[in-house]
Design an enzyme around this catalytic site. Structure first.
Site, PDB file in Angstrom:
ATOM      1  N   ASN A   1       1.055  -1.255  -0.397  1.00 26.03           N
ATOM      2  CA  ASN A   1       0.209  -0.160  -0.319  1.00 26.03           C
ATOM      3  C   ASN A   1       0.666   1.594  -0.149  1.00 26.03           C
ATOM      4  OD1 ASN A   1      -3.373  -0.943  -0.173  1.00 26.03           O
ATOM      5  ND2 ASN A   1      -2.823  -1.544   1.973  1.00 26.03           N
TER       6      ASN A   1
ATOM      7  N   ARG B   1       3.455   0.237  25.600  1.00 27.36           N
ATOM      8  CA  ARG B   1       3.138   0.780  24.185  1.00 27.36           C
ATOM      9  C   ARG B   1       3.397   2.490  24.645  1.00 27.36           C
ATOM     10  NH1 ARG B   1      -1.272  -1.962  24.196  1.00 27.36           N
ATOM     11  NH2 ARG B   1      -0.416  -2.916  22.918  1.00 27.36           N
TER      12      ARG B   1
ATOM     13  N   MET C   1       1.702  -3.379  12.396  1.00 26.27           N
ATOM     14  CA  MET C   1       1.049  -4.387  13.179  1.00 26.27           C
ATOM     15  C   MET C   1       1.302  -3.747  14.488  1.00 26.27           C
ATOM     16  SD  MET C   1      -0.521  -6.166  11.164  1.00 26.27           S
ATOM     17  CE  MET C   1      -0.748  -6.904  11.476  1.00 26.27           C
TER      18      MET C   1
ATOM     19  N   LEU D   1      -2.455   1.156  18.976  1.00 23.88           N
ATOM     20  CA  LEU D   1      -1.529   2.414  19.489  1.00 23.88           C
ATOM     21  C   LEU D   1      -2.212   3.123  20.694  1.00 23.88           C
ATOM     22  CD1 LEU D   1      -2.184   4.187  15.179  1.00 23.88           C
ATOM     23  CD2 LEU D   1      -0.531   3.676  17.101  1.00 23.88           C
TER      24      LEU D   1
ATOM     25  N   ASN E   1      -6.311   4.668   8.054  1.00 22.39           N
ATOM     26  CA  ASN E   1      -5.955   2.853   8.031  1.00 22.39           C
ATOM     27  C   ASN E   1      -6.168   2.744   7.490  1.00 22.39           C
ATOM     28  OD1 ASN E   1      -4.700   0.615   8.963  1.00 22.39           O
ATOM     29  ND2 ASN E   1      -6.727   0.831   9.823  1.00 22.39           N
TER      30      ASN E   1
ATOM     31  N   HIS F   1      -8.406  -0.721   6.208  1.00 24.75           N
ATOM     32  CA  HIS F   1      -9.173  -2.318   6.838  1.00 24.75           C
ATOM     33  C   HIS F   1      -9.342  -2.947   5.573  1.00 24.75           C
ATOM     34  CE1 HIS F   1      -9.836  -5.511  10.106  1.00 24.75           C
ATOM     35  NE2 HIS F   1     -11.556  -5.642   8.953  1.00 24.75           N
TER      36      HIS F   1
ATOM     37  N   SER G   1     -11.783  -0.912   3.432  1.00 22.45           N
ATOM     38  CA  SER G   1     -12.869   0.742   4.094  1.00 22.45           C
ATOM     39  C   SER G   1     -11.207   1.360   4.245  1.00 22.45           C
ATOM     40  CB  SER G   1     -13.430   0.050   4.723  1.00 22.45           C
ATOM     41  OG  SER G   1     -14.686  -0.400   4.862  1.00 22.45           O
TER      42      SER G   1
ATOM     43  N   LEU H   1     -11.170  -0.373  18.146  1.00 20.43           N
ATOM     44  CA  LEU H   1     -10.216  -0.423  16.674  1.00 20.43           C
ATOM     45  C   LEU H   1     -10.838  -0.739  15.849  1.00 20.43           C
ATOM     46  CD1 LEU H   1      -7.426  -1.723  16.132  1.00 20.43           C
ATOM     47  CD2 LEU H   1      -8.557  -4.489  17.291  1.00 20.43           C
ATOM     48  N   ASP H   2     -10.680  -0.506  14.693  1.00 18.61           N
ATOM     49  CA  ASP H   2     -11.335  -0.642  13.403  1.00 18.61           C
ATOM     50  C   ASP H   2     -12.783   0.331  12.820  1.00 18.61           C
ATOM     51  OD1 ASP H   2      -9.128  -1.865  12.620  1.00 18.61           O
ATOM     52  OD2 ASP H   2      -9.423  -4.158  12.666  1.00 18.61           O
TER      53      ASP H   2
ATOM     54  N   THR I   1      -6.331  -5.150  -4.313  1.00 19.15           N
ATOM     55  CA  THR I   1      -5.940  -5.097  -5.409  1.00 19.15           C
ATOM     56  C   THR I   1      -6.488  -3.554  -5.835  1.00 19.15           C
ATOM     57  OG1 THR I   1      -5.548  -6.892  -7.133  1.00 19.15           O
ATOM     58  CG2 THR I   1      -6.324  -4.437  -8.052  1.00 19.15           C
TER      59      THR I   1
END
Length: 215
Positions: free
Chosen positions: A17, A67, A92, A95, A109, A111, A138, A146-147, A174
């Site tokens: 990406n 972290r 990976m 955060l 981001n 996903h 997305s 998260l996501d 793709t």
């Protein structure tokens, strides 16, 4: 010509990406990748960046006590490159809340699912197991969930009877290479922003699924 927008890309792996973003750069695109930062010294994406003349940096998370201390050092590095937008491209790491808040409204981001479906891992197999007729990817603004951040754009493809998790992953990958540069360019051009109640493109609120591109 719109003034350039400094973007820092965070990676952990091959950087496909990232390569799509690099390939999208040009005189008509205000995107300027000012640095690529990885938490892994062996990430192939660092070679992609170096080949394109982009500064790189490695910040090994294993050298930090927790972290939060890693994220503080990461913030210092990113801000040192004058980042106006931070792009996660296969980074990976989960955060910390402090990191996400620091870059609120300027952290993107991608996903591999049609959020809010299939947050987390193994999205392609889970889509097949659930009997979904469609799948995709997305681009979303990152929040502390998260996501779970607001969606900017989705690429949608039909699932066929011959699809396996492996070839579905390839098909979705793709599409990632198409919509991630698109969303980043919208931000760089000043067209995309995270409003109080919705993602806005050209001053207009987008639906919860973002702008959809069907294939």
């Amino acid at each position: 010509m719109t003034a350039s927008c400094n973007v820092v890309v965070l990676i952990s792996g091959s950087g496909s990406n990232l390569q799509a973003l690099i390939d999208s750069c040009g005189p008509d695109n205000p995107l300027r990748i000012s640095a690529v930062i990885s938490n892994r010294a062996d990430a192939y994406g660092l070679k992609r960046a170096a080949a394109a003349g982009i500064p790189t940096q490695t910040l090994d998370h294993k050298l930090f006590a927790d972290r939060e201390s890693f994220d503080r050092a990461l913030i210092e590095s990113i801000d040192g490159f004058g980042a106006e937008l931070v792009v996660l491209a296969g980074f990976m790491r989960i955060l910390s809340s402090g990191f996400v808040r620091h870059y609120a409204g300027r952290l993107l981001n991608i996903h591999p699912s049609l959020l809010p479906k299939f947050k987390g891992l193994h999205t392609h197999q889970r889509a097949l197991d659930a009997g979904e007729s469609e799948h995709g990817c997305s681009v979303h603004f990152v929040t502390e969930e998260l996501d779970g951040g607001p969606v900017v754009v989705q690429a949608v493809l039909p699932i066929t009877s011959s699809d396996s998790a492996e070839n579905l992953a390839q098909r979705v990958h793709t599409l990632e290479h198409r919509i991630y540069p698109l969303a980043v360019r919208w931000f760089a051009e000043g067209r995309l922003r995270l409003g109080r109640s919705a993602v806005e493109l050209d001053g207009q609120p987008l639906p919860a699924c973002g702008q959809q591109i069907r294939n």
